[in-house]
Design a protein around this motif. Structure first.
Motif, PDB file in Angstrom:
ATOM      1  N   TYR A  83      -2.273   9.888   4.497  1.00 55.66           N
ATOM      2  CA  TYR A  83      -2.279  10.150   5.936  1.00 55.66           C
ATOM      3  C   TYR A  83      -2.306  11.655   6.125  1.00 55.66           C
ATOM      4  N   ILE A  84      -3.234  12.128   6.970  1.00 57.30           N
ATOM      5  CA  ILE A  84      -3.448  13.570   7.159  1.00 57.30           C
ATOM      6  C   ILE A  84      -3.135  13.965   8.599  1.00 57.30           C
ATOM      7  N   PRO A  85      -2.009  14.660   8.834  1.00 58.64           N
ATOM      8  CA  PRO A  85      -1.675  15.144  10.175  1.00 58.64           C
ATOM      9  C   PRO A  85      -1.826  16.664  10.309  1.00 58.64           C
ATOM     10  N   LEU A 142       0.872  -1.170   0.000  1.00 60.05           N
ATOM     11  CA  LEU A 142       0.000   0.000   0.000  1.00 60.05           C
ATOM     12  C   LEU A 142       0.912   1.223   0.000  1.00 60.05           C
ATOM     13  N   ARG A 143       0.760   2.068  -1.012  1.00 59.85           N
ATOM     14  CA  ARG A 143       1.654   3.223  -1.190  1.00 59.85           C
ATOM     15  C   ARG A 143       1.026   4.460  -0.560  1.00 59.85           C
ATOM     16  N   TRP A 144       1.735   5.036   0.382  1.00 55.43           N
ATOM     17  CA  TRP A 144       1.208   6.131   1.196  1.00 55.43           C
ATOM     18  C   TRP A 144       1.793   7.482   0.796  1.00 55.43           C
ATOM     19  N   GLY A 145       0.949   8.505   0.884  1.00 56.99           N
ATOM     20  CA  GLY A 145       1.394   9.883   0.802  1.00 56.99           C
ATOM     21  C   GLY A 145       0.954  10.626   2.048  1.00 56.99           C
ATOM     22  N   ILE A 146       1.765  11.573   2.505  1.00 56.56           N
ATOM     23  CA  ILE A 146       1.456  12.340   3.714  1.00 56.56           C
ATOM     24  C   ILE A 146       1.188  13.790   3.331  1.00 56.56           C
TER      25      ILE A 146
END
Length: 328
Positions: free
Chosen positions: A72-74, A5-9
Motif C-alpha cells: 500500500y502506497i500513501p 494477504l500480507r501487506w507492507g506500507i
C-alpha cells in the motif's frame, strides 16, 4: 492465518496510520505485516495496531521482503508512479493512493506493467467499494429519476498549511488532484458518461489550485446532461452529490467519507414531494476496499475500481487543466 494477504506500507503517512493500517488489520483475509519509514518517531501508531510488525528503514528493503504479498502506497502524489512501478517489478500487488498518476499517459505505463506482470494493481479509490454508489447506479439504471438532466458534485475542505504536500506544486498538490478525483469520478461511475464539453475556472496559490469550478456537459448511456463540480482546499468542509432528473432528485449527504463526514444517506425526492431515505450506518469503505482487493488477488473476483476506470478519471482531470481559465 496462513492464507492471509500480507501487506507492507511504504511510508508512515498520517492517513495510513489513521485509516488504512487499521483497515488492513481489520479486513478479513488480510494481515498488516510490515512498514517502511525513514522516520522512526512515526512507527508507534502502527505498532499500536499490531505488535507483529516488521519495520524497515528504507522502501527498497520492504520491496525485497519475500514475505510480503501486497504494497500500500500513501506517499506524496509525485512519487506514486515510480514506487508503484518499483513494487510491480519486485513482484508485489499494489494499492496506491489517489491520484495514482499525474496524467493519463502515466496510468497507461502502470497498466502496461500490470498486464505484463499478472499482478493486481489499483488506485485506492475507496468510494466505489461503498454500497451507496452501487445503489446510486442501480437507481439511475432503473430510471428512478426519469431522464437525467444534471449532476452537481461538491467536495471542499480548508487546508491552509503551506508545508503540507497537498499545497506544494512540486509534489503534485492541489484540490483537483486531491478531491476532484471524487467529484469527477463519481459522476462517471454512476452514469457511465464521459465529459464532452467542459470549462473550469481555477484560483491558484503558489502554483496549486485551491478553488476550482468545472461546468459543462457529459454524455453516455443515459443521454447528455449538464455537470457542475466544485472543489476547494480553502472552503469549509462540505461534500454532496446530487442527481437531478425529470421525475426525481437523488442527493447523497456523505458521498465520499461516509461515517466520517456524516452518516452515508441517499435522499430520493419524488414529484409528489415524498422523500425516501436510505442509510448505511457503520460501513467502513476502507475495510471493504482491502477485502475486495484480496478477493481479486486470491479468487480472481471482479474489482470495483480497476485501473482503466482510474485512467478515465485522470483523462477528465487532464481535460480540466488543459481548458481552465485562471481567476484572481
Amino acid at each position: 492465518m496462513a492464507n492471509d494477504l500480507r501487506w507492507g506500507i511504504l511510508g508512515a503517512a498520517r492517513f495510513a496510520a489513521k485509516d488504512m493500517a487499521p483497515a488492513i488489520h481489520a479486513a478479513r483475509g488480510n494481515r498488516l505485516a510490515a512498514l517502511a519509514t525513514t522516520s522512526p518517531d512515526k512507527v508507534a501508531p502502527f505498532r499500536a495496531i499490531t505488535d507483529d510488525l516488521t519495520v524497515y528503514d528504507s522502501y527498497a528493503a520492504l520491496l525485497d521482503d519475500d514475505g510480503i504479498d501486497a504494497i500500500y502506497i500513501p506517499l506524496a502524489n509525485h512519487l506514486h508512479v515510480d514506487w508503484t512501478l518499483r513494487a510491480i517489478e519486485a513482484g508485489k500487488h499494489v494499492l496506491c493512493e489517489k491520484p495514482i498518476a499525474l496524467d493519463a499517459g502515466e496510468v497507461d505505463r502502470i497498466i502496461a506493467a500490470r498486464d505484463a506482470s499478472g499482478l493486481h494493481v489499483a488506485e485506492a479509490y475507496m468510494i466505489l467499494h461503498h454500497p451507496q454508489w452501487e445503489r446510486v447506479r442501480a437507481l439511475l439504471d432503473a430510471g428512478a429519476l426519469g431522464t437525467l438532466g444534471h449532476v452537481d458534485a461538491v467536495f471542499t475542505y480548508n487546508n491552509p498549511d503551506r508545508a503540507n504536500f497537498r499545497n506544494q506544486r512540486g509534489t503534485g498538490g492541489g484540490g483537483i488532484r486531491d478531491v476532484g478525483v471524487y467529484t469527477y469520478g463519481s459522476a462517471r461511475f454512476a452514469t457511465g458518461a464521459e465529459p464532452d464539453e467542459i470549462s473550469t475556472r481555477i484560483r491558484w496559490e503558489d502554483g496549486v489550485d485551491v478553488w476550482a469550478h468545472t461546468t459543462g456537459t457529459m454524455a453516455g448511456p443515459k443521454g447528455r446532461f449538464t455537470y457542475s463540480g466544485l472543489t476547494s482546499t480553502r472552503l469549509m468542509r462540505h461534500q454532496s452529490v446530487t442527481f437531478h432528473g425529470s421525475d426525481g432528485l437523488l442527493k447523497l449527504t456523505a458521498p465520499f467519507n461516509g461515517g466520517v463526514f456524516a452518516e452515508a444517506q441517499a435522499h430520493l425526492l419524488r414529484p409528489d414531494h415524498s422523500v425516501a431515505v436510505e442509510r448505511w450506518p457503520g460501513v467502513n469503505q476502507y475495510v471493504l476496499q482491502v477485502e475486495n482487493f484480496a478477493a481479486t488477488v486470491r479468487e480472481g473476483a471482479s474489482y470495483p475500481a480497476p485501473l482503466e476506470f482510474s485512467r478515465g478519471t485522470q483523462a477528465m482531470i487532464d481535460m480540466v487543466f488543459s481548458q481552465a481559465t485562471d481567476i484572481t
